[in-house]
Design an enzyme around this catalytic site. Structure first.
Site, PDB file in Angstrom:
ATOM      1  N   ASP A 260      79.984 103.913  36.037  1.00 38.16           N
ATOM      2  CA  ASP A 260      80.218 104.848  34.929  1.00 38.16           C
ATOM      3  C   ASP A 260      81.630 105.422  34.978  1.00 38.16           C
ATOM      4  OD1 ASP A 260      77.576 104.274  34.628  1.00 38.16           O
ATOM      5  OD2 ASP A 260      76.847 106.220  35.287  1.00 38.16           O
TER       6      ASP A 260
ATOM      7  N   TYR B 178      65.710 107.014  41.152  1.00 38.08           N
ATOM      8  CA  TYR B 178      66.990 106.306  41.338  1.00 38.08           C
ATOM      9  C   TYR B 178      67.266 106.155  42.830  1.00 38.08           C
ATOM     10  CZ  TYR B 178      71.940 105.132  40.663  1.00 38.08           C
ATOM     11  OH  TYR B 178      73.165 104.496  40.659  1.00 38.08           O
TER      12      TYR B 178
ATOM     13  N   GLU C 236      72.329  96.072  35.192  1.00 34.63           N
ATOM     14  CA  GLU C 236      71.765  97.410  35.460  1.00 34.63           C
ATOM     15  C   GLU C 236      71.235  97.477  36.880  1.00 34.63           C
ATOM     16  OE1 GLU C 236      72.750 100.046  33.713  1.00 34.63           O
ATOM     17  OE2 GLU C 236      71.858  99.129  31.928  1.00 34.63           O
TER      18      GLU C 236
ATOM     19  N   ALA D  22      71.333 111.127  27.768  1.00 35.09           N
ATOM     20  CA  ALA D  22      71.013 109.960  26.934  1.00 35.09           C
ATOM     21  C   ALA D  22      71.421 108.658  27.625  1.00 35.09           C
ATOM     22  CB  ALA D  22      71.727 110.076  25.593  1.00 35.09           C
TER      23      ALA D  22
ATOM     24  N   ASP E 196      75.322  97.931  40.446  1.00 35.44           N
ATOM     25  CA  ASP E 196      76.608  98.436  40.986  1.00 35.44           C
ATOM     26  C   ASP E 196      76.484  98.878  42.443  1.00 35.44           C
ATOM     27  OD1 ASP E 196      75.256 100.830  40.304  1.00 35.44           O
ATOM     28  OD2 ASP E 196      76.991 101.746  39.303  1.00 35.44           O
TER      29      ASP E 196
HETATM   30  C1  GLA Z   1      73.408 105.293  36.464  1.00 33.00           C
HETATM   31  C2  GLA Z   1      74.407 105.328  37.617  1.00 33.00           C
HETATM   32  C3  GLA Z   1      75.222 104.039  37.678  1.00 33.00           C
HETATM   33  C4  GLA Z   1      74.302 102.815  37.674  1.00 33.00           C
HETATM   34  C5  GLA Z   1      73.265 102.912  36.553  1.00 33.00           C
HETATM   35  C6  GLA Z   1      72.238 101.808  36.609  1.00 33.00           C
HETATM   36  O1  GLA Z   1      74.077 105.263  35.246  1.00 33.00           O
HETATM   37  O2  GLA Z   1      75.301 106.407  37.453  1.00 33.00           O
HETATM   38  O3  GLA Z   1      76.054 104.054  38.811  1.00 33.00           O
HETATM   39  O4  GLA Z   1      73.699 102.643  38.921  1.00 33.00           O
HETATM   40  O5  GLA Z   1      72.572 104.144  36.584  1.00 33.00           O
HETATM   41  O6  GLA Z   1      72.826 100.586  36.336  1.00 33.00           O
END
Ligand code: GLA
Length: 390
Positions: free
Chosen positions: A169, A219, A32, A120, A35
């Site tokens: 994702d 974020y 987590e 979610a 990426d």
């Molecule tokens: C979100 C972002 C991903 C990743 C996750 C954390 O889902 O879209 O690219 O950074 O957070 O792992």
């Protein structure tokens, strides 16, 4: 959703028999906030997905209707340079990026149906982007490799929607494979499908039903903190370009020089990359207990060092860890709410669900949704079985 139902919905609003494309949501098993640090991730595609029925037009109009949201929008591709702060921005953004990549789109009628829970942390947006990409490409008989489609979808989210996400994702939505988790190197985009045998343990996803507003701004702040960490660590290791390049040993030798918050953020990323590598080894050896422990460690690190958990996520994880047969529990996705992902012995799953339902309700007053999904296939066209003319 059943193809005949989607076709019926499509025909309620648009003429003709559409083609149908589908892309799944995902749950990240481990890795987590790695990426965008050029690191490693291990997500799997889930059975919840976005289906899009599509037919091309000739007048450059995009008519987009969401069946699940009972809402629609219509605009010309000639006036599609900016986001509208509407759910259709994901589709519009992909259309824009396809045009910038050289595909001149003729316009399209699109009907979207989604079963991916929104807000979610199961990547409903990435699923919508990837499904939109396939649907819009079909209007020009265009093709892209799944990895390139994922990059284009990510660009749509970064540059059109304005969310600075990494590649995980979109990549898993485009590339997932039934029965497998996907081990991805987010720098090279090399990947390996890792079998996740359903007889060894089940993946149970628990929705806290809470998503805190600050997730977007926090974020971006985490991304900046990681970049600052790289700049500071370059004083000792000039060769590094991302936290991915810092081994736990290197980090231990240089962490003292970092301000406390930056040190905590970097510690999470550096150790999380290692946990992903160890998880792949554990899965390959069929060692689910070890994999579960690594998931536990990941959550603790996200809670204590990366500080992206939430009270609800922590409650859900603590409840899960006390249940016999639960091998590991952690938050999944960006954090600040959304879901936890749990590794549970197959014969303990139904007891697990009951205890989580009752316990979470008792502690928060909220009724959690629980999803059990085997690893599903990535995006593809749903080839229609012959349907009798109506
Ligand atoms: C979100 C972002 C991903 C990743 C996750 C954390 O889902 O879209 O690219 O950074 O957070 O792992």
């Amino acid at each position: 959703m059943d193809q005949s139902v989607i076709i019926e919905h499509f025909r309620r609003y648009f003429p003709g028999t559409p083609r149908i494309f589908t892309a799944p949501g995902r749950v990240n098993l481990i890795g987590e906030h790695t990426d965008y640090n050029d690191g490693f991730v291990l997500p799997m595609a889930i059975q919840y997905r976005v289906d899009i029925a599509v037919l091309p037009r000739t007048d450059r109009l995009l008519n987009i209707r969401s069946g699940s949201m009972d809402d629609s929008i219509s605009f010309s591709l000639d006036e599609n340079t900016r986001r509208r702060n509407h759910w259709s921005d994901y589709t519009a953004g992909v259309a824009r990026m396809l045009e910038l990549a050289g595909f001149f789109l003729p316009g399209a009628d699109l009907l979207i149906e989604s079963t991916v829970p929104v807000g979610a942390s199961l990547s409903s947006s990435a699923a919508l982007e990837v499904a939109s990409g396939l649907a819009l490409l079909s209007t020009v008989d265009g093709h892209m490799k799944p990895g390139d489609l994922a990059l284009l979808a990510q660009r749509a989210e970064n540059e059109f929607v304005g969310m600075n996400c990494g590649i995980m994702d979109q990549f898993i939505s485009a590339r997932g494979e039934k029965g497998h988790a996907l081990f991805l190197d987010c720098r090279s985009l090399d990947f390996r499908q890792v079998p996740l045998p359903s007889d060894l343990a089940s993946i149970v996803v628990c929705n806290t039903m809470v998503k805190h507003e600050l997730s977007g701004s926090e974020y971006n702040r985490r991304r900046e903190e990681c970049e600052e960490g790289v700049t500071l660590l370059q004083k000792t290791y000039p060769e590094i370009t991302a936290l991915r390049d810092v081994s736990p040993e290197k980090f231990a030798k240089s962490e003292e020089a970092l301000p406390e918050v930056i040190r905590m953020r970097c510690r999470h990323v550096v150790t999380e990359d290692q946990r992903v590598l160890n998880s792949v080894k554990a899965l390959q050896a069929g060692n689910m207990a070890r994999f579960g422990k690594l998931m536990d460690e990941s959550h603790n690190s996200l809670r204590d060092y990366y500080q992206v958990s939430s009270p609800e996520l922590d409650i859900m994880v603590e409840l899960a860890r006390k249940i016999p047969g639960c091998l590991g529990a952690r938050m999944t996705g960006g954090g600040f709410g959304g879901c936890t992902v749990n590794l549970v012995n197959v014969d303990a799953v139904s007891g697990f669900q009951n205890i989580i339902q009752d316990g979470y309700y008792r502690e928060t007053g909220l009724t959690p949704e629980i999803y059990i999904s085997a690893p599903a296939d990535g995006a593809r066209e749903i080839i229609l079985k012959p349907v009798k003319d109506r």
